[in-house]
Write a protein that holds these residues in place. Structure first.
Motif, PDB file in Angstrom:
ATOM      1  N   GLU A 117       0.828  -1.209   0.000  1.00 42.26           N
ATOM      2  CA  GLU A 117       0.000   0.000   0.000  1.00 42.26           C
ATOM      3  C   GLU A 117       0.864   1.260   0.000  1.00 42.26           C
ATOM      4  O   GLU A 117       0.557   2.244  -0.678  1.00 42.26           O
ATOM      5  N   GLU A 118       1.965   1.208   0.742  1.00 42.35           N
ATOM      6  CA  GLU A 118       2.851   2.369   0.821  1.00 42.35           C
ATOM      7  C   GLU A 118       3.429   2.724  -0.539  1.00 42.35           C
ATOM      8  O   GLU A 118       3.409   3.884  -0.956  1.00 42.35           O
ATOM      9  N   ARG A 120       2.371   1.792  -3.510  1.00 42.27           N
ATOM     10  CA  ARG A 120       1.330   2.085  -4.500  1.00 42.27           C
ATOM     11  C   ARG A 120       0.883   3.542  -4.436  1.00 42.27           C
ATOM     12  O   ARG A 120       0.355   4.086  -5.403  1.00 42.27           O
ATOM     13  N   ARG A 121       1.078   4.172  -3.300  1.00 39.40           N
ATOM     14  CA  ARG A 121       0.662   5.566  -3.150  1.00 39.40           C
ATOM     15  C   ARG A 121       1.666   6.543  -3.768  1.00 39.40           C
ATOM     16  O   ARG A 121       1.373   7.737  -3.851  1.00 39.40           O
ATOM     17  N   ALA A 122       2.819   6.058  -4.166  1.00 36.15           N
ATOM     18  CA  ALA A 122       3.785   6.906  -4.862  1.00 36.15           C
ATOM     19  C   ALA A 122       3.405   6.951  -6.341  1.00 36.15           C
ATOM     20  O   ALA A 122       3.285   5.910  -7.000  1.00 36.15           O
ATOM     21  N   ARG A 123       3.198   8.149  -6.870  1.00 36.54           N
ATOM     22  CA  ARG A 123       2.674   8.286  -8.237  1.00 36.54           C
ATOM     23  C   ARG A 123       3.556   7.591  -9.266  1.00 36.54           C
ATOM     24  O   ARG A 123       3.056   6.891 -10.156  1.00 36.54           O
ATOM     25  N   ALA A 126       2.967   3.880  -8.934  1.00 30.06           N
ATOM     26  CA  ALA A 126       1.601   3.456  -9.273  1.00 30.06           C
ATOM     27  C   ALA A 126       1.398   3.319 -10.770  1.00 30.06           C
ATOM     28  O   ALA A 126       0.727   2.385 -11.243  1.00 30.06           O
ATOM     29  N   ARG A 132      -4.332  -5.297  -9.239  1.00 28.15           N
ATOM     30  CA  ARG A 132      -4.028  -5.874  -7.935  1.00 28.15           C
ATOM     31  C   ARG A 132      -4.610  -7.277  -7.853  1.00 28.15           C
ATOM     32  O   ARG A 132      -5.780  -7.507  -8.203  1.00 28.15           O
TER      33      ARG A 132
END
Length: 553
Positions: A117-118, A120-123, A126, A132
């Motif tokens: 999750e961590e 994936r939040r970086a553009r 991502a 997923r």
């Protein structure tokens, strides 16, 4: 408090007392994960870096081993916060893994849902991820494998790549070991690479990195692309493969400015691959489209940006980087780690010297005073001009002549950066000169004459820094260089380290203009060699006596 040679500080710096009786053991213990920053006479400063810790982790070291090295050699109690940080940093390697399954293809797999999750939040991460699969797994397009590893490393989340490789086209290759055999450390390097998948082998110049490459080719038995620094280097690779393996001339192609041959084993130069035509790299695209089973990067620390980009698209191919030092002055060591692979094998230079595999070398820095008449001109010069004013000053030429007289009859190289300086030295010594303008055929002729002893003096520009085999060279005089390049210093000393037929040692002189940028750059250049255990004696030019072949003290 103990009697250890190391002071470990909370800012991740390590101070090593050079004259301590346990200094050598401490240097070896920390070399796997710490980088040398400064190397004055008595106390050397190392730095623990994230990349160093991840390389150590990939090479099989765990946090307990690193912590034990720090605690065992430290004079004072090691800061507890630093030990925790080391353990946590090393634990990041392997929390994200790339795996491949027949059903789902390439997958990024996280140790915990929060890890996925961590990132994936970086553009920038991502946009490289696909659908997923569950709370710990997400699909990745094979074409994004390299880009994803780069992006995650920039977030300090290194990926362990376990996705495997396509086989590539088969091409049987065997080593012809009738009159020779791989040395024990060369075999260990081959095994470390083949069992690890992809990565980098670090060996001193003269220790036989080409043979490690040949051993890897034989172990895999696949078509191979070898990337070399120059046409001369490419032809040395060809000659060595012809002499040491079952390969014939018909199986080895050269892809350079002179020839464009694509064969089961193809040796290409970085220069031709990075040539641009109408905004594209046509040779890069042509070569990367072939079904290679192995790609070997000679002098991997020199990889140009376009080859990095090509390598990002070649993550399904096995990749072997060969180098004497992973130091890159542009700070792109992380690119090597993420795209070529982690360090799989590293042999300390002094260990191989002690075993007789490379020649012992005495390093001497000869300091020259800037003439009084030139001091004001230097002081008033623009900062961009001062480097040349010091490095290429004519006062150095007299020192070179004195060193040449001191080692009369010995095979001697003079190495420098500035062509007008080298031209004058060649004229004064009556020596041949090799620069970038020297045709390849002429370079080969001069190198062959030097190896045969027909000529005993050569003046060379930086074209001879890398991958040039001159085993009998026993004296090198460095008169100027590429500012403070540590990798260049290591490579230039490396011209001398191939064992001599009569067992003699080597002499490496650096001529430095005192109280100028030249002296500052020299101190920076020497850092990598100091890390390997080499010490520079310093002598004033006026005290350098001709007629004695012993090292200056």
């Amino acid at each position: 408090m103990s009697d250890g040679p190391l002071i470990v500080q909370s800012d991740k710096s390590l101070l090593l007392e050079v004259d301590h009786p346990r200094a050598h053991a401490a240097r070896l213990a920390i070399a796997a994960f710490a980088e040398l920053e400064r190397a004055p006479e008595h106390v050397h400063t190392y730095r623990i870096t994230d990349l160093g810790l991840w390389n150590a982790r990939a090479a099989g070291y765990d946090a307990e081993t690193v912590v034990a090295a720090l605690v065992d050699h430290s004079r004072y109690p090691v800061p507890h916060a630093l030990l925790l940080d080391v353990a946590e940093t090393m634990a990041r390697y392997g929390r994200l893994r790339l795996v491949s399954t027949p059903r789902e293809g390439l997958v990024l797999e996280a140790a915990e849902p929060a890890d996925l999750e961590e990132v994936r939040r970086a553009r920038k991460v991502a946009e490289l991820l696909g659908a997923r699969l569950d709370e710990r797994r997400v699909r990745v397009a094979p074409s994004q494998r390299g880009a994803l590893k780069q992006a995650l490393l920039k977030l300090s989340r290194p990926v362990e790549d376990l996705a495997g490789y396509v086989d590539g086209a088969a091409h049987p290759i065997t080593l012809d070991e009738q009159d020779w055999q791989l040395r024990p450390y060369q075999r260990e390097a081959v095994d470390g690479f083949t069992h690890g998948g992809s990565g980098v082998v670090v060996l001193p110049c003269g220790a036989g990195k080409t043979l490690v490459g040949a051993g890897a080719m034989a172990a895999l038995g696949r078509t191979t692309l070898i990337l070399a620094t120059s046409t001369v280097s490419a032809r040395q690779w060809r000659d060595e493969l012809l002499a040491r393996t079952s390969l014939t001339e018909a199986e080895i192609g050269e892809y350079s400015g002179d020839r464009k041959e694509l064969r089961p084993v193809t040796i290409a130069t970085y220069q031709v691959l990075t040539m641009k035509r109408r905004g594209v790299h046509p040779h890069l695209e042509l070569i990367s489209a072939r079904d290679w089973g192995l790609i070997i990067y000679d002098e991997v620390h020199l990889l140009p940006a376009p080859v990095f980009r090509m390598t990002a698209d070649l993550q399904a191919r096995r990749r072997l980087g060969l180098t004497a030092t992973l130091v890159r002055e542009d700070g792109r060591e992380g690119e090597v780690f993420s795209l070529i692979g982690p360090k799989r094998y590293d042999a300390p230079w002094k260990d191989l010297e002690a075993q007789g595999y490379i020649a012992p070398a005495a390093c001497t820095e000869v300091r020259v005073d800037l003439p009084a008449a030139d001091r004001m001109a230097y002081a008033m010069a623009e900062p961009s001009d001062r480097a040349r004013l010091g490095a290429a000053h004519g006062a150095k030429i007299h020192v070179v002549e004195r060193i040449a007289a001191r080692h009369a009859g010995e095979p001697l190289l003079v190495i420098g950066q500035y062509l007008d300086q080298l031209e004058e030295i060649a004229e004064r010594l009556g020596a041949d000169l090799i620069t970038g303008k020297t045709p390849v055929r002429r370079r080969q002729e001069l190198f062959a004459a030097f190896r045969a002893g027909t000529i005993t003096r050569l003046v060379v520009s930086k074209v001879a820094n890398f991958s040039i085999d001159l085993p009998e060279a026993s004296v090198a005089v460095q008169v100027s260089g590429t500012f403070g390049s540590r990798q260049e210093e290591a490579q230039r000393l490396g011209r001398l380290l191939r064992p001599k037929a009569d067992g003699r040692g080597a002499h490496f002189y650096t001529v430095v203009m005192r109280d100028t940028q030249d002296q500052d750059f020299a101190a920076h250049r020497q850092r990598f060699l100091a890390e390997q255990g080499y010490a520079y004696s310093i002598v004033d030019a006026e005290d350098l006596e001709a007629g004695s072949n012993g090292p200056a003290r």
